[in-house]
Design a protein around this motif. Structure first.
Motif, PDB file in Angstrom:
ATOM      1  N   HIS A 114       0.822  -1.217   0.000  1.00 15.45           N
ATOM      2  CA  HIS A 114       0.000   0.000   0.000  1.00 15.45           C
ATOM      3  C   HIS A 114       0.856   1.268   0.000  1.00 15.45           C
ATOM      4  N   ILE A 115       2.150   1.114  -0.201  1.00 21.24           N
ATOM      5  CA  ILE A 115       3.045   2.255  -0.325  1.00 21.24           C
ATOM      6  C   ILE A 115       3.196   2.528  -1.812  1.00 21.24           C
ATOM      7  N   THR A 116       3.083   3.777  -2.209  1.00 23.46           N
ATOM      8  CA  THR A 116       3.130   4.116  -3.625  1.00 23.46           C
ATOM      9  C   THR A 116       4.498   4.667  -4.013  1.00 23.46           C
ATOM     10  N   ARG A 117       4.726   4.730  -5.313  1.00 18.87           N
ATOM     11  CA  ARG A 117       5.961   5.305  -5.825  1.00 18.87           C
ATOM     12  C   ARG A 117       6.041   6.755  -5.372  1.00 18.87           C
ATOM     13  N   GLY A 118       7.235   7.155  -4.953  1.00 15.72           N
ATOM     14  CA  GLY A 118       7.442   8.512  -4.460  1.00 15.72           C
ATOM     15  C   GLY A 118       8.158   8.459  -3.124  1.00 15.72           C
ATOM     16  N   ILE A 119       7.996   9.514  -2.350  1.00 12.79           N
ATOM     17  CA  ILE A 119       8.607   9.581  -1.018  1.00 12.79           C
ATOM     18  C   ILE A 119       7.496   9.371   0.010  1.00 12.79           C
ATOM     19  N   THR A 120       7.731   8.417   0.897  1.00 12.16           N
ATOM     20  CA  THR A 120       6.739   8.058   1.912  1.00 12.16           C
ATOM     21  C   THR A 120       7.374   8.187   3.285  1.00 12.16           C
ATOM     22  N   GLU A 121       6.649   8.795   4.204  1.00 10.23           N
ATOM     23  CA  GLU A 121       7.116   8.890   5.582  1.00 10.23           C
ATOM     24  C   GLU A 121       6.259   8.005   6.465  1.00 10.23           C
ATOM     25  N   LEU A 122       6.945   7.218   7.295  1.00  7.65           N
ATOM     26  CA  LEU A 122       6.284   6.298   8.218  1.00  7.65           C
ATOM     27  C   LEU A 122       6.698   6.654   9.641  1.00  7.65           C
ATOM     28  N   LYS A 123       5.756   6.602  10.540  1.00  5.99           N
ATOM     29  CA  LYS A 123       6.052   6.855  11.953  1.00  5.99           C
ATOM     30  C   LYS A 123       6.566   5.560  12.571  1.00  5.99           C
ATOM     31  N   VAL A 124       7.670   5.645  13.304  1.00  7.68           N
ATOM     32  CA  VAL A 124       8.246   4.494  13.983  1.00  7.68           C
ATOM     33  C   VAL A 124       7.537   4.352  15.330  1.00  7.68           C
ATOM     34  N   LEU A 125       6.688   3.344  15.431  1.00  4.67           N
ATOM     35  CA  LEU A 125       5.969   3.084  16.682  1.00  4.67           C
ATOM     36  C   LEU A 125       6.816   2.259  17.642  1.00  4.67           C
ATOM     37  N   LYS A 126       7.642   1.366  17.058  1.00  3.57           N
ATOM     38  CA  LYS A 126       8.487   0.487  17.870  1.00  3.57           C
ATOM     39  C   LYS A 126       9.686   0.082  17.026  1.00  3.57           C
ATOM     40  N   LEU A 127      10.870   0.164  17.606  1.00  3.12           N
ATOM     41  CA  LEU A 127      12.086  -0.292  16.936  1.00  3.12           C
ATOM     42  C   LEU A 127      12.996  -0.911  17.987  1.00  3.12           C
ATOM     43  N   GLU A 128      12.976  -2.239  18.017  1.00  2.65           N
ATOM     44  CA  GLU A 128      13.820  -2.991  18.939  1.00  2.65           C
ATOM     45  C   GLU A 128      14.698  -3.926  18.120  1.00  2.65           C
ATOM     46  N   VAL A 129      15.556  -4.660  18.785  1.00  2.66           N
ATOM     47  CA  VAL A 129      16.525  -5.523  18.115  1.00  2.66           C
ATOM     48  C   VAL A 129      15.866  -6.465  17.104  1.00  2.66           C
ATOM     49  N   ASP A 130      14.694  -7.006  17.437  1.00  8.66           N
ATOM     50  CA  ASP A 130      14.063  -7.974  16.539  1.00  8.66           C
ATOM     51  C   ASP A 130      12.589  -7.696  16.277  1.00  8.66           C
ATOM     52  N   ASP A 131      12.103  -6.520  16.612  1.00 11.58           N
ATOM     53  CA  ASP A 131      10.687  -6.201  16.489  1.00 11.58           C
ATOM     54  C   ASP A 131      10.520  -4.744  16.068  1.00 11.58           C
ATOM     55  N   MET A 132       9.768  -4.527  14.983  1.00  9.69           N
ATOM     56  CA  MET A 132       9.549  -3.173  14.491  1.00  9.69           C
ATOM     57  C   MET A 132       8.084  -2.998  14.114  1.00  9.69           C
ATOM     58  N   ARG A 133       7.546  -1.820  14.426  1.00  7.32           N
ATOM     59  CA  ARG A 133       6.195  -1.459  13.993  1.00  7.32           C
ATOM     60  C   ARG A 133       6.260  -0.062  13.413  1.00  7.32           C
ATOM     61  N   LEU A 134       5.684   0.058  12.230  1.00  7.58           N
ATOM     62  CA  LEU A 134       5.683   1.331  11.521  1.00  7.58           C
ATOM     63  C   LEU A 134       4.251   1.695  11.143  1.00  7.58           C
ATOM     64  N   GLN A 135       3.974   2.986  11.113  1.00  4.92           N
ATOM     65  CA  GLN A 135       2.631   3.468  10.783  1.00  4.92           C
ATOM     66  C   GLN A 135       2.702   4.408   9.587  1.00  4.92           C
ATOM     67  N   TYR A 136       1.798   4.206   8.659  1.00  3.05           N
ATOM     68  CA  TYR A 136       1.724   5.048   7.470  1.00  3.05           C
ATOM     69  C   TYR A 136       0.288   5.524   7.309  1.00  3.05           C
ATOM     70  N   THR A 137       0.122   6.817   7.158  1.00  3.11           N
ATOM     71  CA  THR A 137      -1.194   7.374   6.885  1.00  3.11           C
ATOM     72  C   THR A 137      -1.205   7.821   5.423  1.00  3.11           C
ATOM     73  N   ALA A 138      -2.035   7.156   4.627  1.00  2.00           N
ATOM     74  CA  ALA A 138      -2.129   7.457   3.200  1.00  2.00           C
ATOM     75  C   ALA A 138      -2.830   8.799   2.993  1.00  2.00           C
ATOM     76  N   ASP A 139      -2.716   9.332   1.792  1.00  2.00           N
ATOM     77  CA  ASP A 139      -3.329  10.624   1.468  1.00  2.00           C
ATOM     78  C   ASP A 139      -4.836  10.636   1.704  1.00  2.00           C
ATOM     79  N   ASP A 140      -5.492   9.475   1.556  1.00  2.17           N
ATOM     80  CA  ASP A 140      -6.944   9.404   1.767  1.00  2.17           C
ATOM     81  C   ASP A 140      -7.318   9.202   3.237  1.00  2.17           C
TER      82      ASP A 140
END
Length: 151
Positions: A114-140
């Motif tokens: 669901h990420i489109t061509r271009g520049i996308t910014e994602l919020k880092v909700l969690k970044l640990e040694v083996d676990d990551m969660r990222l959030q993306y809010t689309a234009d809509d």
């Protein structure tokens, strides 16, 4: 005895250099390596269409989305990345080359992310040694959350 001392000294000097080759342009910390995109939620609901077959790979400023295909084959999509302030990650899929002047396919994220061509910014909700969660809010206004585990 002298040969042994020289050999030990050479190993001690070369080992850090050889070990550092996997981290082109230095250590990027927790980001480095392959992360399996385990699941995606869309506005809080699990995206049932996503097959769990994409890996996100970080090295230096290079970013790769690798999709595992049948028969252990794979295909990549390339971009660049950088960590921004305020817990933000930027993915840049605007690149081209002589063989792909419009950037099509090779420099475009996989549609199922669901990420489109271009520049996308994602919020880092969690970044640990083996676990990551990222959030993306689309234009809509659609809210996507990506759950990744270090592979």
């Amino acid at each position: 005895m002298m040969k042994r001392t020289i050999s030990t000294l050479l190993i001690a000097i070369l080992l850090p250099v050889i070990a550092g080759c996997t981290r082109n342009d230095g250590d990027i910390g927790t980001w480095f390596g392959s992360w399996k995109l385990e699941r995606i939620t869309i506005d809080g609901l699990i995206d049932e269409k996503y097959q769990g077959d994409i890996f996100w790979q970080f090295q230096s400023s290079v970013f790769c989305m690798r999709k595992i295909l049948p028969h252990n084959e794979h295909e990549e999509r390339w971009g660049t990345w950088k960590e921004l302030g305020d817990n933000m990650l930027q993915l840049d899929f605007t690149h081209t080359d002589d063989s792909h002047p419009d950037g099509k396919d090779l420099y475009t994220p996989w549609p199922e992310t669901h990420i489109t061509r271009g520049i996308t910014e994602l919020k880092v909700l969690k970044l640990e040694v083996d676990d990551m969660r990222l959030q993306y809010t689309a234009d809509d206004g659609t809210l996507y959350i990506y759950f990744l585990n270090k592979w």
